[in-house]
Design a protein around this motif. Structure first.
Motif, PDB file in Angstrom:
ATOM      1  N   ARG A   1      61.358 -35.533 -78.976  1.00 22.04           N
ATOM      2  CA  ARG A   1      60.570 -34.237 -79.329  1.00 22.04           C
ATOM      3  C   ARG A   1      60.966 -32.979 -78.611  1.00 22.04           C
ATOM      4  O   ARG A   1      60.945 -31.747 -79.253  1.00 22.04           O
ATOM      5  CB  ARG A   1      58.910 -34.548 -78.955  1.00 22.04           C
ATOM      6  CG  ARG A   1      58.195 -33.703 -79.031  1.00 22.04           C
ATOM      7  CD  ARG A   1      58.196 -33.084 -80.466  1.00 22.04           C
ATOM      8  NE  ARG A   1      57.081 -33.617 -81.296  1.00 22.04           N
ATOM      9  CZ  ARG A   1      55.896 -33.415 -81.604  1.00 22.04           C
ATOM     10  NH1 ARG A   1      55.094 -32.321 -80.902  1.00 22.04           N
ATOM     11  NH2 ARG A   1      55.050 -34.021 -82.321  1.00 22.04           N
TER      12      ARG A   1
ATOM     13  N   GLU B   1      55.414 -40.245 -84.807  1.00 26.13           N
ATOM     14  CA  GLU B   1      56.505 -39.084 -84.316  1.00 26.13           C
ATOM     15  C   GLU B   1      57.501 -39.101 -84.950  1.00 26.13           C
ATOM     16  O   GLU B   1      58.296 -37.754 -85.420  1.00 26.13           O
ATOM     17  CB  GLU B   1      56.893 -39.642 -82.745  1.00 26.13           C
ATOM     18  CG  GLU B   1      57.608 -38.703 -82.083  1.00 26.13           C
ATOM     19  CD  GLU B   1      56.989 -37.076 -82.071  1.00 26.13           C
ATOM     20  OE1 GLU B   1      55.880 -36.939 -82.242  1.00 26.13           O
ATOM     21  OE2 GLU B   1      57.944 -36.326 -82.016  1.00 26.13           O
TER      22      GLU B   1
ATOM     23  N   TYR C   1      50.963 -33.897 -84.672  1.00 19.97           N
ATOM     24  CA  TYR C   1      50.671 -33.356 -83.491  1.00 19.97           C
ATOM     25  C   TYR C   1      51.736 -32.319 -82.891  1.00 19.97           C
ATOM     26  O   TYR C   1      52.611 -32.625 -82.660  1.00 19.97           O
ATOM     27  CB  TYR C   1      50.271 -34.219 -82.185  1.00 19.97           C
ATOM     28  CG  TYR C   1      49.163 -35.051 -82.765  1.00 19.97           C
ATOM     29  CD1 TYR C   1      47.842 -34.568 -82.583  1.00 19.97           C
ATOM     30  CD2 TYR C   1      49.124 -36.221 -83.489  1.00 19.97           C
ATOM     31  CE1 TYR C   1      46.650 -35.164 -82.993  1.00 19.97           C
ATOM     32  CE2 TYR C   1      47.913 -36.856 -83.937  1.00 19.97           C
ATOM     33  CZ  TYR C   1      46.681 -36.400 -83.561  1.00 19.97           C
ATOM     34  OH  TYR C   1      45.680 -36.980 -84.161  1.00 19.97           O
ATOM     35  N   PRO C   2      51.327 -30.933 -82.863  1.00 17.44           N
ATOM     36  CA  PRO C   2      52.256 -30.024 -82.862  1.00 17.44           C
ATOM     37  C   PRO C   2      53.084 -29.549 -81.317  1.00 17.44           C
ATOM     38  O   PRO C   2      54.366 -29.437 -81.284  1.00 17.44           O
ATOM     39  CB  PRO C   2      51.663 -28.627 -83.246  1.00 17.44           C
ATOM     40  CG  PRO C   2      50.190 -28.924 -82.843  1.00 17.44           C
ATOM     41  CD  PRO C   2      49.947 -30.393 -83.021  1.00 17.44           C
ATOM     42  N   GLN C   3      52.512 -30.033 -80.331  1.00 16.12           N
ATOM     43  CA  GLN C   3      52.912 -30.079 -79.202  1.00 16.12           C
ATOM     44  C   GLN C   3      53.540 -30.946 -78.602  1.00 16.12           C
ATOM     45  O   GLN C   3      53.016 -32.312 -78.614  1.00 16.12           O
ATOM     46  CB  GLN C   3      51.755 -29.316 -78.058  1.00 16.12           C
ATOM     47  CG  GLN C   3      51.184 -28.277 -78.524  1.00 16.12           C
ATOM     48  CD  GLN C   3      51.715 -26.903 -78.473  1.00 16.12           C
ATOM     49  OE1 GLN C   3      52.793 -26.811 -77.602  1.00 16.12           O
ATOM     50  NE2 GLN C   3      51.410 -25.901 -79.211  1.00 16.12           N
ATOM     51  N   ALA C   4      54.678 -30.889 -77.529  1.00 21.18           N
ATOM     52  CA  ALA C   4      55.457 -32.232 -77.019  1.00 21.18           C
ATOM     53  C   ALA C   4      54.278 -32.589 -75.871  1.00 21.18           C
ATOM     54  O   ALA C   4      54.193 -33.810 -75.672  1.00 21.18           O
ATOM     55  CB  ALA C   4      56.405 -31.677 -76.264  1.00 21.18           C
TER      56      ALA C   4
ATOM     57  N   PHE D   1      59.854 -38.967 -76.491  1.00 16.65           N
ATOM     58  CA  PHE D   1      59.369 -37.522 -75.668  1.00 16.65           C
ATOM     59  C   PHE D   1      60.724 -36.737 -75.763  1.00 16.65           C
ATOM     60  O   PHE D   1      60.395 -35.564 -75.890  1.00 16.65           O
ATOM     61  CB  PHE D   1      58.713 -37.848 -74.125  1.00 16.65           C
ATOM     62  CG  PHE D   1      58.242 -36.800 -73.717  1.00 16.65           C
ATOM     63  CD1 PHE D   1      57.110 -35.925 -74.272  1.00 16.65           C
ATOM     64  CD2 PHE D   1      58.697 -36.438 -72.388  1.00 16.65           C
ATOM     65  CE1 PHE D   1      56.676 -35.012 -73.599  1.00 16.65           C
ATOM     66  CE2 PHE D   1      58.165 -35.109 -71.819  1.00 16.65           C
ATOM     67  CZ  PHE D   1      57.331 -34.322 -72.667  1.00 16.65           C
TER      68      PHE D   1
ATOM     69  N   ARG E   1      54.982 -36.320 -87.585  1.00 21.20           N
ATOM     70  CA  ARG E   1      54.989 -35.366 -86.572  1.00 21.20           C
ATOM     71  C   ARG E   1      53.705 -34.458 -86.816  1.00 21.20           C
ATOM     72  O   ARG E   1      53.960 -33.110 -86.619  1.00 21.20           O
ATOM     73  CB  ARG E   1      56.062 -34.918 -86.468  1.00 21.20           C
ATOM     74  CG  ARG E   1      56.350 -34.418 -84.691  1.00 21.20           C
ATOM     75  CD  ARG E   1      57.843 -33.713 -84.711  1.00 21.20           C
ATOM     76  NE  ARG E   1      58.814 -34.702 -85.232  1.00 21.20           N
ATOM     77  CZ  ARG E   1      59.706 -34.262 -86.144  1.00 21.20           C
ATOM     78  NH1 ARG E   1      59.837 -32.926 -86.355  1.00 21.20           N
ATOM     79  NH2 ARG E   1      60.797 -35.109 -86.425  1.00 21.20           N
TER      80      ARG E   1
ATOM     81  N   GLN F   1      62.068 -29.845 -80.756  1.00 18.12           N
ATOM     82  CA  GLN F   1      61.343 -28.755 -80.648  1.00 18.12           C
ATOM     83  C   GLN F   1      62.351 -27.536 -80.251  1.00 18.12           C
ATOM     84  O   GLN F   1      62.074 -26.437 -80.650  1.00 18.12           O
ATOM     85  CB  GLN F   1      60.172 -28.690 -79.476  1.00 18.12           C
ATOM     86  CG  GLN F   1      59.000 -28.048 -79.710  1.00 18.12           C
ATOM     87  CD  GLN F   1      57.938 -28.535 -78.630  1.00 18.12           C
ATOM     88  OE1 GLN F   1      57.549 -29.709 -78.992  1.00 18.12           O
ATOM     89  NE2 GLN F   1      57.266 -27.691 -77.694  1.00 18.12           N
TER      90      GLN F   1
ATOM     91  N   LEU G   1      51.862 -35.273 -77.296  1.00 18.02           N
ATOM     92  CA  LEU G   1      52.660 -36.582 -77.341  1.00 18.02           C
ATOM     93  C   LEU G   1      52.456 -37.056 -76.126  1.00 18.02           C
ATOM     94  O   LEU G   1      52.177 -38.337 -75.943  1.00 18.02           O
ATOM     95  CB  LEU G   1      54.305 -36.249 -77.726  1.00 18.02           C
ATOM     96  CG  LEU G   1      54.930 -37.464 -78.153  1.00 18.02           C
ATOM     97  CD1 LEU G   1      54.438 -38.272 -79.380  1.00 18.02           C
ATOM     98  CD2 LEU G   1      56.314 -37.070 -78.495  1.00 18.02           C
TER      99      LEU G   1
END
Lengths: 481, 351
Positions: B33, A417, A423-426, B30, A421, B37, A429
């Motif tokens: 991220r 991560e 894997y594109p979507q939260a 999390f 990173r 984003q 994760l």
């Protein structure tokens, strides 16, 4: 109770405690090793060159690339070989050729290649320097000048790769599986260590990732996703752990013990110098690396093997327990074969870190690790149940095993991560985070069981491959967030 | 519990510590991220808006109008540089001129130089690559200074930027720096040397005599693009007597590529070189020069102990016209040499 009986009970108790401690100490050693690897991998990722975008990598490296031959051994790949070859031919790279070795397929692999690429027999001079079954015929096509197809009787993957190395006309060869998918810029990224220091670097490996759940079109991963089945999800975390922690840490230390057979770039000359892949092994990818280390140490030559995390090769992971079990048993047998075949270098400082740290690592993780872990799972509850083991010992063992397992899995996910990173979507994760925890309860123990079975097969001298059933990339679906 | 210093107490504490650390790490990852984003999407939107502005500016410039200056915030400078650099790739002529004009108007160059000097690692290399458009002396000075950087990426990017800006690069001063940093084997350096070769002919003549074979090879390789008669004379001498086999082989390769007919004697002599690498290159060169004097020796090399020398000799014979082809056809009867002779003949016919 008689004196003999008392003595027997005494011996039993002492033995039980000794085994308990052995299992415990092995667990601590293993986890300490993984923690050290995690720290080393983090350092390596921080120090690595920044990843260029595919376009930037092309502009940056297009004029500096070293010619490379992709070696793709194919056995009964009729269903997927044309897509795979098309995907290989469309890689972004300046000078490369694709050498497909049809290893005596019993299906129509050769015929579909001939039809799809308008192949005709060709002549090509090559020195027969490595052991392999005789090459029956070479095929090529003026429409696809980068493609060469080698036809030969069945001899196994190592035999096919040796034939490919003989045929290869480039200073670098890339050993891969015919059913793996390389990202378009993988070669550009994988040769970076060679570009930087061609004299010293002899081999380089890249990351293998699980394609299950991603969308694949015409041999290209067009959308990265997650699979729905837990088995594939567990393997995603497992691959992250193996590549982002294990390989990277060993590369950082200069003691790479394995470059995956699905994607590894080698100097052709070093492969010839070591006599190519050994034919009578199921773990040819690990064996060749140890062989190269030995050769370099014994001849006093300089050579480095590197791991670069960015070049990605996508592979289909087994989706059934049976397929996965077969694969894991085979990997275990391969590791043991290599370990015992080259045991002469164990602990010898003249072989550098490979003989000392590298071999100790294989000893702890692949040789004594699985049986001791299995003994721990089976024996400790048993001893506890019959009252021979202190409950605090038992609980401490369990707690430590699971806590470390989760910590290491979370660590690999954190590296992915923070630094890559992919894997594109939260939401992906979030799913992977849950999987990183859950895999320690059940999946990890299953793995240990399969590895112990692999041990048993090794002891019994089983040498055949357990090919996992594959459903093909067309079946890969994107999991919607 | 945390104060328990017994063996199992420590193990328990370690276990709880690891579990807590794992949970915190997961939470942090999390949340991080989600934040990334959010900012990534904002940046993408700003980038898209900036691209539109740049396109409008370029359209106005293309129509010959006086373009409206972009409404930029100070922090947009980096983004503009990135957008414009991407647009400039592969673009020439008036379009490139308009992009450079846009950058000259909107980029604060002293600030750019300060950012470049402060940057390190990949960011520094990226910035260097994005400075090639500028004709400002302070930018060129900063790029020249970057040729001393420890990172090969920065050196390569700075050198390429200077070349793109048509600024002179002196190989005599650059080479020792590269040598000290063990960068001579880098293929990017070879390309840079080739690009600056015309302005550095005298330097190359000096560098081919360098005691370090890597420097000599780089200099020969650089010369091979447009060898002068004087350079070829020098290379003939090197092909014959240089102590390094790699230098001899590179010199022979260059002589062959140049089709230097005066090198026939040197090439023929090199066919007996003790090193197989030099013999193989000599065979290739003999084939390219098509020197008839080399025929008997090439026929002999078909039985060389090294397979590559045999192959190159066969290929050279195939290029030698009727005499060479006759030798190859004669070898078809030889069980051992037949595959190579057959291959060279079929390659010749296919050509």
């Amino acid at each position: 109770m008689s004196m003999v009986g008392n003595a027997l009970v005494e011996i039993l108790i002492v033995s039980a405690l000794a085994i308990g401690w052995m299992v415990f100490i092995n667990g601590i050693a293993l986890n300490a090793l993984y923690t050290l690897q995690l720290a080393l991998a983090y350092r390596a990722l921080r120090r690595r060159r920044a990843a260029h975008s595919p376009m930037a990598a092309w502009y940056r490296y297009r004029e500096q690339t070293v010619p490379i031959s992709l070696l793709a051994p194919a056995y009964n790949e009729e269903a997927s070989i044309v897509d795979s070859v098309r995907s290989m031919l469309s890689l972004t790279y300046t000078y490369f050729e694709v050498v497909v070795i049809n290893d005596g397929s019993r299906d129509r692999t050769l015929q579909v290649l001939i039809d799809a690429f308008e192949l005709a027999p060709i002549k090509r001079a090559f020195p027969e320097q490595l052991p392999h079954k005789p090459i029956t015929r070479l095929y090529g096509s003026p429409r696809y000048p980068k493609l060469v197809v080698v036809d030969k009787p069945n001899g196994g993957k190592a035999d096919a790769l040796n034939a490919g190395i003989d045929i290869a006309g480039s200073p670098l060869v890339c050993a891969m599986d015919a059913d793996s998918l390389l990202e378009s810029d993988s070669l550009l990224r994988a040769v970076q260590p060679f570009i930087e220091n061609f004299d010293k670097v002899v081999a380089c490996g890249g990351s293998i990732r699980v394609v299950n759940g991603s969308e694949v079109r015409r041999g290209r991963v067009v959308r990265i996703g997650l699979p729905r089945d837990p088995l594939s999800l567990f393997q995603i975390i497992e691959y992250l752990r193996a590549f982002l922690i294990g390989r990277l840490a060993w590369s950082e230390m200069g003691a790479m013990m394995l470059i995956s057979g699905a994607f590894g770039v080698f100097k052709r000359q070093i492969m010839i110098d070591v006599g190519g892949y050994s034919l009578n092994t199921v773990g040819e990818d690990m064996e060749i690396i140890v062989k190269i280390h030995r050769h370099l140490a014994e001849t006093g030559k300089e050579g480095e093997m590197r791991f670069v995390p960015e070049p990605v090769c996508w592979t289909e992971a087994p989706r059934t327990l049976k397929g996965l079990a077969g694969q894991r048993r085979r990997w275990q047998r391969g590791a043991l074969e290599t370990f015992f075949r080259h045991r002469a270098i164990m602990g010898r400082t003249e072989y550098g870190l490979t003989g000392t740290v590298g071999y100790a690592h294989v000893l702890i993780t692949d040789v004594i690790g699985p049986p001791l872990e299995a003994i721990g799972y089976l024996f400790m509850p048993l001893l506890y149940a019959v009252g021979l083991l202190d409950w605090s010992f038992f609980l401490a063992y369990l707690a430590l095993t699971f806590a470390f397992g989760i910590f290491i899995s979370v660590g690999s996910l954190a590296l992915e991560e923070i630094e890559l990173r992919r894997y594109p979507q939260a939401s992906y994760l979030l799913v992977l985070m849950l999987v990183a925890i859950v895999e320690n309860f059940g999946y990890r123990q299953l793995n240990t069981l399969w590895r112990v079975q692999g041990w048993w097969q090794f002891v019994r001298g089983r040498t055949q491959w357990d090919q996992p059933a594959r459903v093909g990339f067309g079946a890969a679906k994107v999991r919607r967030p | 519990m945390w104060g328990d210093t017994s063996f199992f107490g420590v193990i328990w504490n370690l276990t709880w510590g690891l579990a807590a650390l794992s949970v915190v790490a997961l939470l942090v990852l999390f949340i991080r991220r989600l934040i990334i984003q959010f900012f990534q999407r904002r940046r993408d939107r700003r980038r898209a808006a900036l691209q539109d502005l740049v396109f409008r500016y370029l359209e106005q410039a293309d129509r010959g109008e006086d373009p409206t200056p972009l409404d930029l915030r100070a922090r947009d400078q980096g983004l503009l540089l990135s957008v414009a650099s991407e647009m400039m790739r592969g673009v020439t002529g008036a379009m490139r001129g308009n992009i450079v004009r846009l950058l000259n108007v909107h980029i604060d160059r002293p600030r750019l130089v300060r950012s470049f000097e402060r940057a390190s690692g990949p960011d520094r290399a990226k910035l260097a690559a994005r400075m090639s458009w500028s004709d400002a002396p302070e930018v060129h000075a900063a790029l020249n200074k970057a040729l001393d950087d420890r990172s090969p990426d920065v050196v390569l990017a700075a050198a390429n930027a200077l070349i793109a800006a048509q600024q002179p690069i002196n190989l005599m001063t650059l080479m020792p720096k590269l040598e000290a940093r063990e960068m001579l084997g880098h293929r990017g350096i070879r390309d840079i040397c080739r690009k600056v070769a015309p302005a550095n002919v005298a330097a190359l003549f000096t560098l081919i005599d360098d005691p370090n074979p890597a420097v000599a090879i780089l200099a020969i390789d650089t010369m091979s693009r447009s060898p002068t008669p004087a350079a070829l004379r020098r290379l003939r001498g090197m092909a014959q007597s240089h102590a390094s086999v790699d230098v001899r082989a590179t010199a022979l390769r260059t002589l062959g590529l140049a089709g230097d007919l005066d090198a026939a004697a040197v090439v023929t002599a090199a066919l007996s070189d003790p090193a197989w690498e030099a013999r193989a290159q000599a065979a290739v060169a003999a084939g390219r020069i098509r020197s008839a004097v080399a025929l008997p020796k090439l026929a002999e090399l078909m039985r060389d102990s090294n397979w590559w020398v045999q192959l190159r000799a066969a290929q050279a014979l195939a290029k030698m016209g009727d005499a060479g082809l006759a030798i190859l056809e004669g070898l078809l009867a030889d069980q051992q040499l037949r595959p190579l002779a057959d291959f060279a003949l079929s390659e010749r016919h296919a050509a």
